[in-house]
Design a protein around this motif. Structure first.
Motif, PDB file in Angstrom:
ATOM      1  N   ALA A   1      31.713  54.605  70.332  1.00 23.05           N
ATOM      2  CA  ALA A   1      32.864  55.515  70.297  1.00 23.05           C
ATOM      3  C   ALA A   1      34.158  54.720  70.388  1.00 23.05           C
ATOM      4  CB  ALA A   1      32.763  56.531  71.424  1.00 23.05           C
ATOM      5  N   GLY A   2      34.174  53.692  71.235  1.00 15.91           N
ATOM      6  CA  GLY A   2      35.360  52.831  71.345  1.00 15.91           C
ATOM      7  C   GLY A   2      35.648  52.102  70.044  1.00 15.91           C
ATOM      8  N   GLN A   3      34.588  51.574  69.422  1.00 20.72           N
ATOM      9  CA  GLN A   3      34.760  50.885  68.144  1.00 20.72           C
ATOM     10  C   GLN A   3      35.242  51.851  67.068  1.00 20.72           C
ATOM     11  OE1 GLN A   3      31.002  49.021  67.356  1.00 20.72           O
ATOM     12  NE2 GLN A   3      31.283  47.447  68.909  1.00 20.72           N
ATOM     13  N   ALA A   4      34.697  53.047  67.080  1.00 20.23           N
ATOM     14  CA  ALA A   4      35.119  54.049  66.100  1.00 20.23           C
ATOM     15  C   ALA A   4      36.581  54.408  66.312  1.00 20.23           C
ATOM     16  CB  ALA A   4      34.235  55.290  66.196  1.00 20.23           C
ATOM     17  N   GLN A   5      37.000  54.521  67.569  1.00 20.14           N
ATOM     18  CA  GLN A   5      38.397  54.828  67.864  1.00 20.14           C
ATOM     19  C   GLN A   5      39.310  53.704  67.390  1.00 20.14           C
ATOM     20  OE1 GLN A   5      39.416  57.720  68.994  1.00 20.14           O
ATOM     21  NE2 GLN A   5      41.541  57.107  68.896  1.00 20.14           N
ATOM     22  N   THR A   6      38.892  52.458  67.616  1.00 19.87           N
ATOM     23  CA  THR A   6      39.677  51.310  67.160  1.00 19.87           C
ATOM     24  C   THR A   6      39.794  51.309  65.640  1.00 19.87           C
ATOM     25  OG1 THR A   6      38.914  50.029  69.061  1.00 19.87           O
ATOM     26  CG2 THR A   6      39.811  48.790  67.208  1.00 19.87           C
ATOM     27  N   ALA A   7      38.666  51.541  64.970  1.00 20.95           N
ATOM     28  CA  ALA A   7      38.681  51.578  63.505  1.00 20.95           C
ATOM     29  C   ALA A   7      39.572  52.706  63.003  1.00 20.95           C
ATOM     30  CB  ALA A   7      37.256  51.746  62.973  1.00 20.95           C
ATOM     31  N   LEU A   8      39.518  53.835  63.671  1.00 19.78           N
ATOM     32  CA  LEU A   8      40.341  54.973  63.272  1.00 19.78           C
ATOM     33  C   LEU A   8      41.824  54.660  63.431  1.00 19.78           C
ATOM     34  CD1 LEU A   8      40.393  57.898  62.309  1.00 19.78           C
ATOM     35  CD2 LEU A   8      40.236  58.610  64.683  1.00 19.78           C
ATOM     36  N   SER A   9      42.189  54.011  64.534  1.00 13.14           N
ATOM     37  CA  SER A   9      43.602  53.659  64.729  1.00 13.14           C
ATOM     38  C   SER A   9      44.047  52.628  63.693  1.00 13.14           C
ATOM     39  CB  SER A   9      43.844  53.149  66.148  1.00 13.14           C
ATOM     40  OG  SER A   9      43.169  51.935  66.362  1.00 13.14           O
ATOM     41  N   GLU A  10      43.171  51.679  63.347  1.00  7.51           N
ATOM     42  CA  GLU A  10      43.514  50.699  62.320  1.00  7.51           C
ATOM     43  C   GLU A  10      43.665  51.372  60.962  1.00  7.51           C
ATOM     44  OE1 GLU A  10      40.618  47.584  62.486  1.00  7.51           O
ATOM     45  OE2 GLU A  10      41.333  46.847  64.414  1.00  7.51           O
TER      46      GLU A  10
END
Length: 143
Positions: A60-69
């Motif tokens: 979920a953290g990685q997905a959030q980071t990817a989404l912000s990028e």
């Protein structure tokens, strides 16, 4: 413990009580097995569930980071003036074509001039220049 019934009614009650005892024991054993199974599953599955939960949190953290990028990239693309960039690119290509044509013309003229060059006349002119330089050298105190 073997109890002897005195009458038929007592025999019937004794039989019913034995059946009740059998079913109570069977129910107790089944409940104990079920509780043991639940405890076993809790002991075995709980750590795996915790690991799975941690992995889900990490994903979920990685997905959030990817989404912000992706949002940052989207904002950058929105700020980019594609039409202006394409117009400048077209101008650059046109300038490059013009420069290439001009260069090609210049090279063609240079090759034409090299083809028209009379090497024998050029050698004769160099010889005459050498003779004049020698005469001038002797006039000014040279050899």
């Amino acid at each position: 413990m073997d109890i002897q019934p005195n009458s038929a009614a007592e025999a019937k009650i004794l039989r019913i009580m034995k059946k009740q005892l059998f079913w109570q024991r069977l129910t107790g054993v089944l409940l104990a097995g079920g509780i043991s199974g639940i405890i076993f599953l809790a002991v075995c599955v709980a750590p795996r569930a915790a690991e799975f939960s941690q992995e889900l949190e990490s994903l979920a953290g990685q997905a959030q980071t990817a989404l912000s990028e992706l949002e940052d990239v989207s904002e950058s693309l929105n700020e980019l003036d594609i039409e202006g960039l394409l117009a400048h690119t077209d101008q650059m290509v046109q300038q490059g074509e013009k420069s290439f044509v001009d260069m090609s013309d210049n090279v063609s003229r240079a090759l034409k001039n090299l083809e028209e060059l009379d090497v024998d006349s050029f050698n004769q002119a160099i010889g005459r220049l050498n003779a004049v330089a020698g005469t001038l050298s002797s006039l000014f105190g040279g050899r």
